[in-house]
Scaffold this active site. Structure first.
Site, PDB file in Angstrom:
ATOM      1  N   THR A  25       0.842  -1.196   0.000  1.00  0.00           N
ATOM      2  CA  THR A  25       0.000   0.000   0.000  1.00  0.00           C
ATOM      3  C   THR A  25       0.876   1.244   0.000  1.00  0.00           C
ATOM      4  OG1 THR A  25      -1.735   1.230   1.191  1.00  0.00           O
ATOM      5  CG2 THR A  25      -0.204  -0.023   2.536  1.00  0.00           C
ATOM      6  N   ASN A  30      -0.496   3.845   1.618  1.00  0.00           N
ATOM      7  CA  ASN A  30      -1.121   4.487   2.772  1.00  0.00           C
ATOM      8  C   ASN A  30      -0.724   3.730   4.043  1.00  0.00           C
ATOM      9  OD1 ASN A  30      -2.876   5.270   4.799  1.00  0.00           O
ATOM     10  ND2 ASN A  30      -4.647   5.434   3.443  1.00  0.00           N
ATOM     11  N   LYS A  31       0.194   4.322   4.815  1.00  0.00           N
ATOM     12  CA  LYS A  31       0.740   3.609   5.975  1.00  0.00           C
ATOM     13  C   LYS A  31      -0.355   3.269   7.000  1.00  0.00           C
ATOM     14  CE  LYS A  31       4.561   3.508   9.134  1.00  0.00           C
ATOM     15  NZ  LYS A  31       5.469   4.288   9.945  1.00  0.00           N
ATOM     16  N   LYS A  84      -3.471   2.675   6.506  1.00  0.00           N
ATOM     17  CA  LYS A  84      -4.251   1.534   6.017  1.00  0.00           C
ATOM     18  C   LYS A  84      -3.451   0.250   6.180  1.00  0.00           C
ATOM     19  CE  LYS A  84      -5.190   0.684   1.517  1.00  0.00           C
ATOM     20  NZ  LYS A  84      -5.834   0.830   0.200  1.00  0.00           N
ATOM     21  N   ASP A  91      -8.245  -2.122  -2.095  1.00  0.00           N
ATOM     22  CA  ASP A  91      -8.754  -0.846  -2.563  1.00  0.00           C
ATOM     23  C   ASP A  91     -10.126  -0.647  -1.930  1.00  0.00           C
ATOM     24  OD1 ASP A  91      -8.044   1.354  -4.511  1.00  0.00           O
ATOM     25  OD2 ASP A  91     -10.136   0.966  -5.003  1.00  0.00           O
ATOM     26  N   GLY A 137      -8.455   8.786   6.964  1.00  0.00           N
ATOM     27  CA  GLY A 137      -9.395   9.028   5.865  1.00  0.00           C
ATOM     28  C   GLY A 137     -10.750   9.549   6.351  1.00  0.00           C
ATOM     29  N   LYS A 166     -12.752  -0.999  15.688  1.00  0.00           N
ATOM     30  CA  LYS A 166     -13.036  -0.842  14.248  1.00  0.00           C
ATOM     31  C   LYS A 166     -12.806  -2.169  13.529  1.00  0.00           C
ATOM     32  CE  LYS A 166     -11.695   1.549  10.018  1.00  0.00           C
ATOM     33  NZ  LYS A 166     -10.718   2.366   9.305  1.00  0.00           N
ATOM     34  N   HIS A 214     -15.498  -2.885   7.119  1.00  0.00           N
ATOM     35  CA  HIS A 214     -15.522  -3.379   5.741  1.00  0.00           C
ATOM     36  C   HIS A 214     -14.225  -4.138   5.436  1.00  0.00           C
ATOM     37  CE1 HIS A 214     -13.790   0.548   6.238  1.00  0.00           C
ATOM     38  NE2 HIS A 214     -13.138   0.453   5.096  1.00  0.00           N
TER      39      HIS A 214
END
Ligand code: IMP
Length: 192
Positions: A12, A14-15, A17, A70, A146, A168, A173
């Protein structure tokens, strides 16, 4: 892969994520490491297509079992926007921009979706997960990343950003997609 334990590279750019993904995988008993790499995104309406393309590009460099996820936020009143364009929209207008677009809107329903593409030669596979809920009127909470501060999942009063990572990760998701992936991999590899 029979015999030796499978190690998955989570690729990724995005660290935050990536850290979340590693935490989910650790909870599911999967050995994984983070590889920070720029993502080559194709333009597509399909998260599955985007994830699989990015995974193939990453595999061409890495040549190791890997996954790319994604994700996107699909807002009902905005006909599913920003959906597959979430990353671009987040960078351009952020959570405040989304709240502005939603100003005066009574239908706050939205769903977060994840498509996680795995390449474990010779197999390529994509798994999906979805958690629905509502867009808040104001950003709330300090955790996560985000759009977390403006999303309240169903059956909760708190935004994702008001939850700990562990909370979370029980309902997200992303967790749902990764859980499907791990269940499937366990049927294929004895040593995962
Ligand atoms: P990506 O393309 O999967 O990295 O994510 C697209 C955009 O959606 C990111 O820029 C984030 O802003 C947002 N996003 C993805 N997953 C999440 C999440 O779990 N919580 C909040 N925002 C997310």
């Amino acid at each position: 892969m029979e015999g030796s334990r499978l190690e998955l590279s989570v690729v990724t750019e995005n660290k935050a994520k990536g850290v979340e993904a590693l935490s989910i995988l650790a909870g599911l008993g999967v050995k994984a490491r983070l590889v920070l790499m720029g993502k080559q995104e194709i333009q597509s309406e399909s998260l599955e297509e985007i994830a699989l393309h990015a995974a193939r590009v990453a595999y061409a460099t890495l040549r190791k079992p890997l996954l790319v996820d994604d994700s996107g936020l699909f807002i009902e009143a905005l006909n599913g926007f920003p959906g597959p364009y979430s990353s671009y929209v987040y960078k351009k207008i952020g959570v405040r921009g989304i709240l502005k677009l939603m100003s005066g809107e009574v239908n706050r329903r939205a769903c977060f979706k994840t498509a996680v593409a795995t390449i474990i030669p010779p197999l390529e596979k994509v798994y999906t997960g979805e958690t629905c809920g509502e867009i808040t009127l104001e950003p709330r909470g300090e955790h996560g990343f985000g759009f977390d501060p403006i999303f309240i999942p169903e059956n909760s009063k708190r935004t994702y950003a008001e939850m700990t990572l562990e909370e979370k990760n029980r309902i997200s998701h992303r967790y749902k997609a990764y859980k499907k992936m791990v269940e499937d991999l366990k049927t294929k590899y004895k040593t995962i």
